[in-house]
Design a protein around this motif. Structure first.
Motif, PDB file in Angstrom:
ATOM      1  N   ILE A  29      -2.161  -3.438   4.194  1.00 39.31           N
ATOM      2  CA  ILE A  29      -3.038  -4.053   3.195  1.00 39.31           C
ATOM      3  C   ILE A  29      -3.308  -3.082   2.043  1.00 39.31           C
ATOM      4  O   ILE A  29      -3.446  -3.499   0.890  1.00 39.31           O
ATOM      5  CB  ILE A  29      -4.349  -4.578   3.838  1.00 39.31           C
ATOM      6  CG1 ILE A  29      -5.095  -5.522   2.896  1.00 39.31           C
ATOM      7  CG2 ILE A  29      -5.235  -3.446   4.273  1.00 39.31           C
ATOM      8  CD1 ILE A  29      -4.472  -6.863   2.762  1.00 39.31           C
ATOM      9  N   GLU A  30      -3.326  -1.771   2.342  1.00 40.61           N
ATOM     10  CA  GLU A  30      -3.537  -0.776   1.294  1.00 40.61           C
ATOM     11  C   GLU A  30      -2.347  -0.734   0.333  1.00 40.61           C
ATOM     12  O   GLU A  30      -2.527  -0.678  -0.884  1.00 40.61           O
ATOM     13  CB  GLU A  30      -3.770   0.612   1.904  1.00 40.61           C
ATOM     14  CG  GLU A  30      -5.097   0.766   2.616  1.00 40.61           C
ATOM     15  CD  GLU A  30      -5.096   0.220   4.038  1.00 40.61           C
ATOM     16  OE1 GLU A  30      -4.010  -0.113   4.581  1.00 40.61           O
ATOM     17  OE2 GLU A  30      -6.193   0.115   4.610  1.00 40.61           O
ATOM     18  N   ASP A  31      -1.132  -0.763   0.895  1.00 38.13           N
ATOM     19  CA  ASP A  31       0.057  -0.788   0.044  1.00 38.13           C
ATOM     20  C   ASP A  31       0.101  -2.066  -0.784  1.00 38.13           C
ATOM     21  O   ASP A  31       0.447  -2.045  -1.969  1.00 38.13           O
ATOM     22  CB  ASP A  31       1.321  -0.682   0.892  1.00 38.13           C
ATOM     23  CG  ASP A  31       1.496   0.683   1.530  1.00 38.13           C
ATOM     24  OD1 ASP A  31       0.916   1.664   1.014  1.00 38.13           O
ATOM     25  OD2 ASP A  31       2.213   0.775   2.540  1.00 38.13           O
ATOM     26  N   TYR A  32      -0.246  -3.179  -0.159  1.00 38.27           N
ATOM     27  CA  TYR A  32      -0.270  -4.457  -0.872  1.00 38.27           C
ATOM     28  C   TYR A  32      -1.251  -4.397  -2.047  1.00 38.27           C
ATOM     29  O   TYR A  32      -0.947  -4.873  -3.137  1.00 38.27           O
ATOM     30  CB  TYR A  32      -0.646  -5.591   0.089  1.00 38.27           C
ATOM     31  CG  TYR A  32      -0.783  -6.924  -0.589  1.00 38.27           C
ATOM     32  CD1 TYR A  32       0.337  -7.681  -0.902  1.00 38.27           C
ATOM     33  CD2 TYR A  32      -2.033  -7.428  -0.930  1.00 38.27           C
ATOM     34  CE1 TYR A  32       0.211  -8.909  -1.537  1.00 38.27           C
ATOM     35  CE2 TYR A  32      -2.165  -8.645  -1.558  1.00 38.27           C
ATOM     36  CZ  TYR A  32      -1.039  -9.387  -1.862  1.00 38.27           C
ATOM     37  OH  TYR A  32      -1.168 -10.592  -2.502  1.00 38.27           O
ATOM     38  N   ALA A  33      -2.422  -3.801  -1.817  1.00 37.81           N
ATOM     39  CA  ALA A  33      -3.430  -3.703  -2.873  1.00 37.81           C
ATOM     40  C   ALA A  33      -2.920  -2.850  -4.037  1.00 37.81           C
ATOM     41  O   ALA A  33      -3.141  -3.193  -5.203  1.00 37.81           O
ATOM     42  CB  ALA A  33      -4.727  -3.129  -2.316  1.00 37.81           C
TER      43      ALA A  33
END
Length: 91
Positions: A29-33
Motif C-alpha cells: 500500500i505504501e508503494d501504491y501511494a
C-alpha cells in the motif's frame, strides 16, 4: 580431474543464474501511494504510458498497478489504509 572442475564451475554458474532471476514483487500500500501521488490522474487507463513509466521506476508493471488499483477501489479497508499512509506523508 579437469572434467570435475569444469562440471563444478558449470553447476555453480547455473545455480547463481537461477537464484538471481528477477521475481515479480508484490505491491504494498505504501508503494501504491507513492506511485499514485506521482501519477496524479484519477484512472490509470487515461494515460497508460505515463503509468507504465512511473511504475517501472518503482519496479512494477502497469498490469500490477492496475490490478492493485482495482483491488483498492473495491476494498474499503485498503482505502482506509491508503488514507492513513497519505496522511502520514503529509505530516
Amino acid at each position: 580431474m579437469r572434467f570435475w572442475n569444469l562440471l563444478l564451475v558449470l553447476m555453480i554458474a547455473l545455480s547463481l543464474a537461477s537464484g538471481c532471476g528477477s521475481k515479480n514483487k508484490t505491491m504494498t500500500i505504501e508503494d501504491y501511494a507513492k506511485i499514485e501521488g506521482e501519477i496524479e490522474i484519477p484512472d490509470p487507463e487515461l494515460d497508460p504510458a505515463r503509468v507504465e513509466s512511473v511504475t517501472a521506476k518503482y519496479g512494477y508493471t502497469y498490469a500490477q498497478y492496475k490490478e492493485f488499483y482495482d483491488k483498492v477501489q473495491k476494498d474499503p479497508e485498503l482505502q482506509e489504509k491508503l488514507g492513513e499512509v497519505t496522511l502520514k506523508k503529509q505530516k
